[in-house]
Write a protein that holds these residues in place. Structure first.
Motif, PDB file in Angstrom:
ATOM      1  N   ASP A  72      22.486  37.869  56.086  1.00  0.00           N
ATOM      2  CA  ASP A  72      21.161  38.489  55.972  1.00  0.00           C
ATOM      3  C   ASP A  72      20.455  38.162  54.656  1.00  0.00           C
ATOM      4  O   ASP A  72      19.229  38.188  54.590  1.00  0.00           O
ATOM      5  N   ASN A  73      21.225  37.874  53.591  1.00  0.00           N
ATOM      6  CA  ASN A  73      20.595  37.589  52.302  1.00  0.00           C
ATOM      7  C   ASN A  73      21.023  36.242  51.718  1.00  0.00           C
ATOM      8  O   ASN A  73      20.960  36.028  50.515  1.00  0.00           O
ATOM      9  N   ASP A  74      21.421  35.333  52.571  1.00  0.00           N
ATOM     10  CA  ASP A  74      21.887  34.007  52.166  1.00  0.00           C
ATOM     11  C   ASP A  74      20.714  33.038  52.098  1.00  0.00           C
ATOM     12  O   ASP A  74      20.454  32.279  53.030  1.00  0.00           O
ATOM     13  N   LYS A  75      19.996  33.051  50.974  1.00  0.00           N
ATOM     14  CA  LYS A  75      18.799  32.212  50.836  1.00  0.00           C
ATOM     15  C   LYS A  75      19.130  30.714  50.828  1.00  0.00           C
ATOM     16  O   LYS A  75      18.375  29.910  51.365  1.00  0.00           O
ATOM     17  N   SER A  76      20.246  30.344  50.247  1.00  0.00           N
ATOM     18  CA  SER A  76      20.606  28.924  50.199  1.00  0.00           C
ATOM     19  C   SER A  76      20.984  28.408  51.581  1.00  0.00           C
ATOM     20  O   SER A  76      20.554  27.321  51.988  1.00  0.00           O
ATOM     21  N   GLY A  77      21.756  29.180  52.315  1.00  0.00           N
ATOM     22  CA  GLY A  77      22.081  28.799  53.692  1.00  0.00           C
ATOM     23  C   GLY A  77      20.845  28.758  54.560  1.00  0.00           C
ATOM     24  O   GLY A  77      20.686  27.866  55.406  1.00  0.00           O
ATOM     25  N   ASP A  78      19.945  29.729  54.340  1.00  0.00           N
ATOM     26  CA  ASP A  78      18.668  29.731  55.080  1.00  0.00           C
ATOM     27  C   ASP A  78      17.866  28.474  54.774  1.00  0.00           C
ATOM     28  O   ASP A  78      17.296  27.853  55.670  1.00  0.00           O
ATOM     29  N   TYR A  79      17.819  28.095  53.481  1.00  0.00           N
ATOM     30  CA  TYR A  79      17.067  26.904  53.103  1.00  0.00           C
ATOM     31  C   TYR A  79      17.635  25.666  53.802  1.00  0.00           C
ATOM     32  O   TYR A  79      16.885  24.870  54.386  1.00  0.00           O
ATOM     33  N   LEU A  80      18.952  25.473  53.734  1.00  0.00           N
ATOM     34  CA  LEU A  80      19.560  24.290  54.340  1.00  0.00           C
ATOM     35  C   LEU A  80      19.330  24.260  55.851  1.00  0.00           C
ATOM     36  O   LEU A  80      19.029  23.207  56.417  1.00  0.00           O
ATOM     37  N   THR A  81      19.453  25.419  56.493  1.00  0.00           N
ATOM     38  CA  THR A  81      19.230  25.510  57.930  1.00  0.00           C
ATOM     39  C   THR A  81      17.798  25.121  58.282  1.00  0.00           C
ATOM     40  O   THR A  81      17.559  24.334  59.202  1.00  0.00           O
ATOM     41  N   GLN A  82      16.844  25.648  57.538  1.00  0.00           N
ATOM     42  CA  GLN A  82      15.435  25.342  57.783  1.00  0.00           C
ATOM     43  C   GLN A  82      15.140  23.873  57.491  1.00  0.00           C
ATOM     44  O   GLN A  82      14.442  23.204  58.262  1.00  0.00           O
ATOM     45  N   ALA A  83      15.675  23.344  56.398  1.00  0.00           N
ATOM     46  CA  ALA A  83      15.413  21.960  56.012  1.00  0.00           C
ATOM     47  C   ALA A  83      15.956  20.982  57.048  1.00  0.00           C
ATOM     48  O   ALA A  83      15.278  20.022  57.421  1.00  0.00           O
ATOM     49  N   LEU A  84      17.157  21.222  57.529  1.00  0.00           N
ATOM     50  CA  LEU A  84      17.733  20.274  58.487  1.00  0.00           C
ATOM     51  C   LEU A  84      17.018  20.339  59.834  1.00  0.00           C
ATOM     52  O   LEU A  84      16.808  19.315  60.478  1.00  0.00           O
ATOM     53  N   THR A  85      16.602  21.528  60.257  1.00  0.00           N
ATOM     54  CA  THR A  85      15.877  21.620  61.522  1.00  0.00           C
ATOM     55  C   THR A  85      14.453  21.078  61.374  1.00  0.00           C
ATOM     56  O   THR A  85      13.938  20.442  62.292  1.00  0.00           O
ATOM     57  N   ASP A  86      13.819  21.306  60.215  1.00  0.00           N
ATOM     58  CA  ASP A  86      12.490  20.733  59.968  1.00  0.00           C
ATOM     59  C   ASP A  86      12.528  19.208  60.017  1.00  0.00           C
ATOM     60  O   ASP A  86      11.559  18.569  60.418  1.00  0.00           O
TER      61      ASP A  86
END
Length: 191
Positions: A45-59
């Protein structure tokens, strides 16, 4: 006649910020990429780095194959990563966290023993680029990468800024089959 750059971090007809060394392009060959966060304090829920990588790879046009968060424990890390390495549908693994020097930071020790081959240049280049952003503090990063069972694995520090530097300035281009003069895609399974 001065030094002439042989190539840049861009390819024709792509959105790129080559002056900054930032590579952004929609890939023509999507890969299946897993994201693992190593943390004793974060949750999904508060994993900003994992969120960033997930968003970047899907983008970029890749597929998120799996995402997990585990405590900074060598054997838990190895268990998750080993299962992903054994899964022939996963082409790459992005790991964030556990690369520093606290007593709990154990990602390099946990993951490097799984490598069939190390990508020595990744850690070297990551620290060089990071030096531009955080100065000599970059020596406290033990970012590493390697191949295991035809899966490329990147271990990044836990900060979102470090994940952004690693993705935008190194990893994104290496996971793009169209990036020249070379990339990692040809070394990955089932393509």
């Amino acid at each position: 006649a001065g030094f002439k750059r042989a190539h840049t971090l861009s390819k024709p007809d792509t959105m790129s910020h080559s002056k900054l060394g930032i590579y952004m392009s929609a890939v023509s060959q999507p890969l299946n990429i897993a994201v693992l966060t190593i943390s004793d304090t974060r949750t999904l829920d508060n994993d900003k780095s994992g969120d960033y990588l997930t968003q970047a790879l899907t983008d970029a046009g890749h597929n998120l194959a799996a995402r997990e968060l585990v405590k900074d424990d060598i054997y838990h890390q190895r268990a998750v990563v080993s299962s992903w390495i054994a899964d022939s549908s996963i082409h790459s693994i992005l790991i964030t966290g556990g690369t520093g020097f606290t007593h709990r930071d154990s990602t390099p020790e946990a993951i490097s023993v799984l490598f069939d081959k190390e990508v020595d240049g990744f850690g070297e280049l990551f620290r060089q680029l990071s030096y531009e952003e955080i100065g000599t503090s970059t020596i406290q990063s033990r970012a590493i990468a390697g191949f295991a069972n035809n899966t490329v694995i990147f271990c990044l520090p836990g900060s979102t800024g470090a994940c952004r530097t690693g993705w935008e300035r190194i990893i994104a281009s290496q996971l793009d089959v169209d990036f020249k003069p070379c990339n990692f895609v040809k070394h990955l399974v089932n393509l």
